[in-house]
Structures are given as structure tokens and as C-alpha cells.
Scaffold this active site. Sequence first.
Site, PDB file in Angstrom:
ATOM      1  N   GLU A  65       0.821  -1.224   0.000  1.00 43.55           N
ATOM      2  CA  GLU A  65       0.000   0.000   0.000  1.00 43.55           C
ATOM      3  C   GLU A  65       0.848   1.265   0.000  1.00 43.55           C
ATOM      4  O   GLU A  65       0.552   2.196  -0.734  1.00 43.55           O
ATOM      5  CB  GLU A  65      -0.840   0.059   1.290  1.00 43.55           C
ATOM      6  CG  GLU A  65      -2.163  -0.644   1.252  1.00 43.55           C
ATOM      7  CD  GLU A  65      -2.887  -0.483   2.591  1.00 43.55           C
ATOM      8  OE1 GLU A  65      -4.067  -0.155   2.555  1.00 43.55           O
ATOM      9  OE2 GLU A  65      -2.273  -0.677   3.666  1.00 43.55           O
ATOM     10  N   LYS A 106      -9.150   6.161   1.727  1.00 38.89           N
ATOM     11  CA  LYS A 106      -9.382   5.674   3.084  1.00 38.89           C
ATOM     12  C   LYS A 106     -10.766   5.035   3.204  1.00 38.89           C
ATOM     13  O   LYS A 106     -10.927   3.997   3.824  1.00 38.89           O
ATOM     14  CB  LYS A 106      -9.259   6.852   4.057  1.00 38.89           C
ATOM     15  CG  LYS A 106      -9.449   6.492   5.514  1.00 38.89           C
ATOM     16  CD  LYS A 106      -8.144   6.093   6.117  1.00 38.89           C
ATOM     17  CE  LYS A 106      -8.267   5.614   7.541  1.00 38.89           C
ATOM     18  NZ  LYS A 106      -7.242   4.598   7.831  1.00 38.89           N
TER      19      LYS A 106
HETATM   20  C1  G6P Z   1      -9.522   0.882   2.115  1.00 45.54           C
HETATM   21  C2  G6P Z   1      -8.482   1.380   3.094  1.00 45.54           C
HETATM   22  C3  G6P Z   1      -7.972   0.220   3.938  1.00 45.54           C
HETATM   23  C4  G6P Z   1      -9.147  -0.461   4.636  1.00 45.54           C
HETATM   24  C5  G6P Z   1     -10.235  -0.883   3.655  1.00 45.54           C
HETATM   25  C6  G6P Z   1     -11.509  -1.269   4.385  1.00 45.54           C
HETATM   26  O1  G6P Z   1      -8.934   0.038   1.178  1.00 45.54           O
HETATM   27  O2  G6P Z   1      -7.410   1.982   2.409  1.00 45.54           O
HETATM   28  O3  G6P Z   1      -7.062   0.698   4.917  1.00 45.54           O
HETATM   29  O4  G6P Z   1      -8.682  -1.576   5.325  1.00 45.54           O
HETATM   30  O5  G6P Z   1     -10.590   0.198   2.793  1.00 45.54           O
HETATM   31  O6  G6P Z   1     -11.994  -0.123   5.032  1.00 45.54           O
HETATM   32  P1  G6P Z   1     -12.913  -0.125   6.300  1.00 45.54           P
HETATM   33  O7  G6P Z   1     -13.170   1.322   6.586  1.00 45.54           O
HETATM   34  O8  G6P Z   1     -14.161  -0.871   5.928  1.00 45.54           O
HETATM   35  O9  G6P Z   1     -12.170  -0.805   7.411  1.00 45.54           O
END
Ligand code: G6P
Length: 607
Positions: free
Chosen positions: A487, A602
Site C-alpha cells: 500500500e 481511506k
Molecule cells: C480501504 C483502506 C484500507 C481499509 C479498507 C476497508 O482500502 O485503504 O485501509 O482496510 O478500505 O476499510 P474499512 O473502513 O471498511 O475498514
Amino acid sequence: MCGIVGYTGNKRASGILLGGLKQLEYRGYDSAGIAVMDQNKITVVKASGRLENLCRRTNDGDSVPGGAGIGHTRWATHGAPTEENAHPHLSNDGRFAIVHNGIIENYLSLREELIAEGYHFESETDTEVIVHLIDMYYDGDMRSALAKAASRLEGSYALGVICTEEPDKIYAAKEASPLIVGAGIGENFFASDVTALVSHTRNVIYLEDGEFAELSPDSIRITDCFGKVIDKKVSRISWDVQAAEKGGYEHFMLKEIMEQPAAVSAAISPRIKDGRIVFDELSITAEELKHIHKIVITACGSAYYAGCAGKYAIEQLCRIPVTMELASELRYSDPLIDDHTLLIVISQSGETADTIAALKECKARGARTLAVVNVVGSAIANLADDCVYTWAGPEIAVATTKGYTTQVSVLYMLGVYFGELLGKVGDQYDYLVDELLLLPRRVQETIDMNPGIEALAEKYHNSKALFFIGRNTDYATALEGALKMKEISYLHAEAYAAGELKHGTIALIEEHQPVIALCCNPLIMEKTLSNIVEVKARGAEVLALTFRSNDKIVSSADDLLFIPKTTALFSAVTEVVPLQLLAYYVAKANGCDIDKPKNLAKSVTVE
Ligand code: G6P
């Protein structure tokens, strides 16, 4: 993804909008814009790229007068991240401006209909249909035009609208995308999340789907689609503005890594009273649990990997089968889920589109649902039967750190709590509760006992690829370690179950290939040791993560990272920390934009 702010009050709106957008940058975006109303005229300024471009273009807002306006950061979906496609979008006569977060699924048919009505389109976005619909339905009543336009939309939206006929008002509407109203004195706000509001007010109203907000400097009116006023609770945000600032750290990510002892403590400590785990917020009873035949955990990204780590503890402690499902797969898999299933959804933001859809799908099939969420009042928190907050505080860096460790901590606690309700934990209970209480201290010890990570990053940052290997609980952590690395450092990093190496991956091992071997689970340590020996025999450089006392691993590896000794069942919370730091320092050595990695967002509010 996409951030929205709105302001009405006695100050210059443009400065407040730009400040709010700055706080929303972390959500991910590739263009930005504001629309401000001054004496019945709307001025729109947009810029592609970083917010700095918009600030420069508006002289930090000084060149755009007016006391009411809306702003937007766009993460491109329909159409490239150009200025034309950036929001706000104007109606053809310039009377209305709109910003939108979400996806309008039926925009093509609406676009055709509106073109037939004589409207012309300036952008390729799905959003532009909304402003023309509002224009079409407007007959002097803005709230009603907005409700009529909203009733035509399929998909998700958080909308902010201004209209020249009502110069001090800003309007908002919401369906499946987040929107929060901020209540000030002589000024009112809305925004996609509280980080954009907290420097102005800590009194907020969480809008729910199907609600409309009409704000003037002195009034807030929330209504349903028929215009009926809804009496909403004003909530007080408990954290202050410093929590969303860097506090002397070079990056939010490093700050958030260092905050983990406190965050893990906030997730665990208040829930242990007199040596017992207490989840005041959970309504599920022992009787209901006995009715559960399987537990399905679903999420996306790191939240999914948090589930992978938690799965071992829950399955071991409850003796109920636990399966992991990616939310984006689960929703379309015609899943075998019924009222004997407990669905655990995990989400930091509480607004990930695929996770919301999977939750709705499983709920409709009768599953009992429990959400593990960080953002208070978010969609997932509201949709699930039960919600356990992780209390990590605001997480700004796109790559999650404290979000992940607090999710895993909560899952561990749920494992012990449910296992005890089911009578499966037995006399291990006190020991497990003590281990949970020790986790925050052990996270701090982990940070303290690995001062050489920046130097290690110097050695590894030029690698073409990094392989992470581990078994069982170590494998779960390896998945998150590899994700962190790719990432933010853009290096090719993959996690492999160490036992699978021989079935293909070992073909990729050549002289100096870095292999990061996780060896923190005593039950299968010897097996991972064999895999270390195998890759070393083929020239790999092994960086092992283990306990100091683990002589065999220590003497076999080229480089070492350590965690304090802990039960393997709960090791992911400490084990991931050196991997987060390694990813951070590798990304730093490679000059990457650590807090805002390219192409990532995010909050992923689209499929
Ligand atoms: C995006 C973010 C990740 C996160 C994922 C799920 O890809 O960059 O860091 O783990 O979404 O997001 P959430 O808010 O559902 O945990």
C-alpha cells in the site's frame, strides 16, 4: 473517497470550506472544488490534483467572497480527474450548485431524459444529472425539489446543494453515503465526517438515510422526504482537534502507529470490570448464541485481515466454525446464510460500500449481525443488530494501523466473551483476561524493542519483491504485513502460508530474495523453521520476527525483529507492529507519499 463540506454563517465560507476539505484529504481524492454564494450569485472554482492547486487559485479563499457554500474533494469514478468533472456542478442557468459523494447507478437513463428535456451536460459525471433534476423540479421550494430529485436516484449519495434564490441556506441529503451536520452558534455546517467539523464545533447530528437537512446560520431543520420535521439528537464529539493533527510526527501513519498502546487500551480496558469482560452494548444472549451454528466474518482490505487474525481466537475459544469471506465476494455469492449464522462485519470507517452490501445481503437472509466499527454513527454501525466500537479515535493515514490492531483486540475479546457464554473457555478464562489486559503494554514494548527498523529498511527498500511467510496465526499477520508494504511503499509484497511454499512459490526464491518469516506461534515454530532453512538454501535473505528467547530462529535468520512473549492466540496485535514500522520506513526510504498513497482511498464508498 469523495469528501463534502458545507458552511453557512457570518464568516467567509471559502476559507472554512478549504479548511474542511484539507481535513478530508485523507479520504483520497484527485481533484477539488468549491461553490460560494454571494448576493444571489454562485462562484465556482475547481482544480484538478492536490488541494494546494485550489487554494492557490482562490488565494486561499480570499478571492471568493460569500457566507454560504459547498466544497468537494473528488475521487474519480465516472470520467477522468479533470477540472470539468470536478465538483461542484452547476445547473445550466447557474441557479443551483451541487456536490455529491456516491454513485448514481441509473444516471445514463436520467441523462438521456434530461437531454431530451433540453439540458446540456458539461461533464462526464453521474453527479451532473442531479443538479439538472433539481432545476427541473424547482418551483420555488428548494427542499421539495431536492426530495423529488432524490426520489429519482438509484444508488448512493450524500449531497450538498446551494440555490441562488435562498442565499444563506445550504441543503443536504443522504442515502448510503455518510453525512454529518455540525451545529455552531450563528453558523452551521455539514461534512462527510467529523474531522472536517471538529475545529469549529463538537456538536453534531448524524443524518440517516432518507433524511434532508436545511441549514441557515441560525437554524437546522431535518426532514423526511415528505417534509415532516424529524427531531434529531445532537451528539457531542469526545475527541478534540489535536487528535486529528500530526502532533509533531512527520506523518499521520507514524503517529497512529505510536498511538497503538493507548488505542488498544481504549478498546480493551474499559470492557474489563473486576476481571470479567463486559460488553454493555451487546444484546446477544447465551441462549441466542447456542442457536448459532457458524460464524461468518466479512470485511475488505485490512479489516478482512483483522478478521483472519481474530478467526483463530474465536474458533478456538467458541468451538464454532468461523469462515472468512471478502465482502465484495460474499455479496454476489448467493451465500448459505440463515438464522443460525452470526455475521461479524468489520470496518474502520463503517462506510465501505461492499461491506455494507454484504451486511444487507446476509441480514436479509436472516443472519444475526454484529459490527466491529471505529467511526461512531456510521452506516455499518447503524445497520447491524449489534455494534461494538473499537474506540481507536480518528485515523487519518490511508493505511490503517491502530484501526487494525483495535479491530483485532475487539475480536479477541469477543472470542473470550462468547466462549465463556457458551461454557467453552473453562479455567483458562482468568489467564486470557490477564493476557488481554497486558496487550497495550506489550504493544509499547514491541515498539521499544525494535529501534533498528529504519536501518533495516535501508537494506530492503530497493528490493524488487518481498515475501512474507508464516503459518496459522503468523500467516494471518503476514497477510496484513504484506498489504501494508505494498500500500505505502509500492513494492511487490505477498504473503504466503509457509507450508504452501513448496507448491509453487519456492520457484521464485533466488539469491538475495528477502523473505520475512513470522515465527511467533510456538505450536508450529519448528515447521516454519524448516521453511526458513529451505529458502535460505536457495539464497534468500531471511528477516525473522520472533521472541528474543527463540534461539533456533534467532540463529537461523539474517536479520531479526522481536515481539515480547505472548499467547499465540493473541499475538497479531503485537506481531503486526514491527511490520507496520518496516513498511513505513521502506516507504520513507523510497520517498513515497506515505499518508496519501497513490490510487488509494481511506473510505471506499464505491464497489
Ligand atoms: C480501504 C483502506 C484500507 C481499509 C479498507 C476497508 O482500502 O485503504 O485501509 O482496510 O478500505 O476499510 P474499512 O473502513 O471498511 O475498514
